[in-house]
Scaffold this motif. Sequence first.
Motif, PDB file in Angstrom:
ATOM      1  N   PHE A 135      40.874 -96.433   8.647  1.00 42.28           N
ATOM      2  CA  PHE A 135      39.577 -96.707   8.031  1.00 42.28           C
ATOM      3  C   PHE A 135      38.428 -96.181   8.886  1.00 42.28           C
ATOM      4  O   PHE A 135      37.439 -95.654   8.376  1.00 42.28           O
ATOM      5  CB  PHE A 135      39.424 -98.217   7.833  1.00 42.28           C
ATOM      6  CG  PHE A 135      38.015 -98.674   7.584  1.00 42.28           C
ATOM      7  CD1 PHE A 135      37.430 -98.525   6.339  1.00 42.28           C
ATOM      8  CD2 PHE A 135      37.268 -99.250   8.601  1.00 42.28           C
ATOM      9  CE1 PHE A 135      36.130 -98.958   6.114  1.00 42.28           C
ATOM     10  CE2 PHE A 135      35.971 -99.677   8.378  1.00 42.28           C
ATOM     11  CZ  PHE A 135      35.409 -99.524   7.131  1.00 42.28           C
ATOM     12  N   SER A 141      37.297 -92.565   8.477  1.00 43.11           N
ATOM     13  CA  SER A 141      36.512 -92.333   7.264  1.00 43.11           C
ATOM     14  C   SER A 141      35.112 -92.911   7.402  1.00 43.11           C
ATOM     15  O   SER A 141      34.113 -92.256   7.099  1.00 43.11           O
ATOM     16  CB  SER A 141      37.231 -92.970   6.067  1.00 43.11           C
ATOM     17  OG  SER A 141      36.418 -92.968   4.921  1.00 43.11           O
ATOM     18  N   TYR A 142      35.039 -94.138   7.885  1.00 37.20           N
ATOM     19  CA  TYR A 142      33.766 -94.859   7.941  1.00 37.20           C
ATOM     20  C   TYR A 142      32.790 -94.210   8.921  1.00 37.20           C
ATOM     21  O   TYR A 142      31.584 -94.162   8.670  1.00 37.20           O
ATOM     22  CB  TYR A 142      34.055 -96.301   8.348  1.00 37.20           C
ATOM     23  CG  TYR A 142      32.989 -97.300   7.975  1.00 37.20           C
ATOM     24  CD1 TYR A 142      32.421 -97.315   6.699  1.00 37.20           C
ATOM     25  CD2 TYR A 142      32.571 -98.251   8.884  1.00 37.20           C
ATOM     26  CE1 TYR A 142      31.463 -98.255   6.354  1.00 37.20           C
ATOM     27  CE2 TYR A 142      31.615 -99.197   8.546  1.00 37.20           C
ATOM     28  CZ  TYR A 142      31.062 -99.182   7.278  1.00 37.20           C
ATOM     29  OH  TYR A 142      30.111-100.112   6.940  1.00 37.20           O
ATOM     30  N   GLU A 167      31.384 -97.466   3.175  1.00 37.15           N
ATOM     31  CA  GLU A 167      32.658 -98.095   2.807  1.00 37.15           C
ATOM     32  C   GLU A 167      33.145 -97.655   1.425  1.00 37.15           C
ATOM     33  O   GLU A 167      34.328 -97.775   1.097  1.00 37.15           O
ATOM     34  CB  GLU A 167      32.532 -99.622   2.860  1.00 37.15           C
ATOM     35  CG  GLU A 167      31.759-100.261   1.722  1.00 37.15           C
ATOM     36  CD  GLU A 167      30.253-100.029   1.792  1.00 37.15           C
ATOM     37  OE1 GLU A 167      29.587-100.228   0.764  1.00 37.15           O
ATOM     38  OE2 GLU A 167      29.755 -99.661   2.879  1.00 37.15           O
ATOM     39  N   ASP A 225      36.087 -95.391   1.398  1.00 36.68           N
ATOM     40  CA  ASP A 225      37.396 -96.010   1.599  1.00 36.68           C
ATOM     41  C   ASP A 225      37.912 -96.649   0.312  1.00 36.68           C
ATOM     42  O   ASP A 225      39.121 -96.803   0.140  1.00 36.68           O
ATOM     43  CB  ASP A 225      37.302 -97.066   2.696  1.00 36.68           C
ATOM     44  CG  ASP A 225      38.648 -97.376   3.321  1.00 36.68           C
ATOM     45  OD1 ASP A 225      39.369 -96.429   3.661  1.00 36.68           O
ATOM     46  OD2 ASP A 225      38.981 -98.565   3.465  1.00 36.68           O
ATOM     47  N   SER A 285      40.592 -90.760   0.788  1.00 37.86           N
ATOM     48  CA  SER A 285      41.297 -91.981   1.170  1.00 37.86           C
ATOM     49  C   SER A 285      42.468 -92.303   0.245  1.00 37.86           C
ATOM     50  O   SER A 285      43.184 -93.283   0.471  1.00 37.86           O
ATOM     51  CB  SER A 285      40.321 -93.173   1.177  1.00 37.86           C
ATOM     52  OG  SER A 285      39.807 -93.408  -0.126  1.00 37.86           O
ATOM     53  N   SER A 301      44.235 -97.387   3.642  1.00 33.01           N
ATOM     54  CA  SER A 301      42.899 -97.345   3.057  1.00 33.01           C
ATOM     55  C   SER A 301      42.772 -98.412   1.980  1.00 33.01           C
ATOM     56  O   SER A 301      43.759 -98.972   1.497  1.00 33.01           O
ATOM     57  CB  SER A 301      42.609 -95.963   2.469  1.00 33.01           C
ATOM     58  OG  SER A 301      43.125 -95.848   1.148  1.00 33.01           O
TER      59      SER A 301
END
Length: 579
Positions: free
Chosen positions: A137, A140-141, A483, A486, A492, A498
């Motif tokens: 996560f 990605s975040y 977010e 995700d 994701s 994810s």
Amino acid sequence: MSFVTHAATASQHGIAMHGSLKYPADFSHFDYTNPDAPKGGQLREAAIGTFDSLNPFIIKGTVAEGTGLLYDSLLARAYDEPFSLYGLLAKQLRVAEDRSWIEFDIRSEARFSDGKPVRAQDVVFTFETLLDKGSPFFKSYYGDIKQVTALSERSVRFEFNATINRELPLIVGEVPILPQHYWADRDFSTPSLEIPTGSGPYRIARIDPGRTVVYERRGDYWGTDLPVNRGRHNFDIRQYDYYRDSTVALEAFKAGEYDFRAEYSSKAWATGYTGAPFEDGRILKEEIEHGNPRGMQGFVMNTRRDLFADARVRQALTLAFDFEWTNRNLFYGAYTRSNSYFSNSDMAATELPTKAELDILEPLRDQLPAEVFTQVYQAPSTDGSGRNRQQLRQALRLLQQAGWRLDNGRLVNSQGTPFHFEILLVQKEFERVASPFIRNLERLGISADIRIVDVSQYINRLRQFDFDMVVSSFGQSSSPGNEQRDYWHSQSADRVGSRNLIGISNPAIDQLVELLIAAPDREQLVLRARALDRALQWNHYIIPHYHISAWRIAYWNRYRHPEISPTHDLGLDTWWATP
């Protein structure tokens, strides 16, 4: 370059996502706290299942409840503003006008629980470690972070790849900061029950693996009198006891085995909170209204499965869920049907798109369902009698259009394979919601089974997307942003762990997510959230459930809370124990 910008940019005590800060530089405490709240006592809560790790930052293991109490972040959120942050570990910050970078000055008094100072290098270490060894996560975040640099022992600078991501300077300020020295000779990527070193107001006093975790308030906590902390963290002891299921946990609460309970079952709320402790006032019940978006909860279909790849099939299954009957017979009429992924907020798409919103949607017209432009989404409704024949006839027509046919009462595809799937559950309470849904599916010739598994197995299966259908929710804040990648973004869809449980891989939704993240102001944020909402609604990814816009809580009558409740949080850390 950093020295030039440092000198040219004024320091400030906080940062808001959009607009200005509510609290001035000299504020003494948040309005929803009691600065004179007494310290002491204990608060015991329940958790369900078990735990085998004290590291909440990795994908492996089942982490114990309450580990957030161990860590401080650079900034602290004000829960009576949509998204504003004020100095915690950081005394002050400087941010570029275009938000391409942000700098933090760490307080000289900030200390980890072992007495060592919090340094800029700990911040650098935290982000490098989370991106390299943490849950997927984080990549990605925080994917738009270009570089994190320690400018001095107590000053740290973040530089970002994109200036359109206005949220990123805020969310880097919310990350719990880890001690580099503690992790120097430990494996961060492996679950462990070794008690960690943190910088927050509590330390772990005791664990009984899988059963109990006890946190004690640090007498040497450096940040007690900061404006963002005054009136918070009042209990000497915070304890979490684990129970097999919520039914057992409720009975334990009524027997006085723990002190505070938030209730999520309307049946339990209506029928389970009875008896002498409630009648004589020893246990108090409250419903506290809040202003949080309620997001979306529902039956989530795994579109990685061929069975759910066709939107007509997903829409047909939605027609088989009779919310009105369920709400009347199981929930005592307590709930409102969820139609939006941003329910209970101004970001919900509840009317036809305006011209300003059409300007966002029009370039994607060929990639979106036609209904996005012409209809307001409403989840299917019935008369609540339990005889939803009209909806089932419509569902059967959609299934036939998608290539399914009835054969001796069974729905089969062109190869004669029956339509069958499994609903994976971890909470036994949802069995009573799923069972009537399955009975309606049987009328369509569809067979479905319920499988209830323990918490650890459930978490692992979700991480690997090893399910057909689950009950899940996608929570939303008052300021949605990074977010969302995700939840819904193609990047994701196949990333283990994810939150894109649905498996969405849709270029149009990708673009709407990126537009939302890049919203330059609140007005555009709302418009872009509504546009994303419509795209998700009309792709029928989820069979929508229901929501309520209040906290339902019960507690033994030895606790108090401030008269003012925060708009966007329950604020349990502002409560205190009476003598």
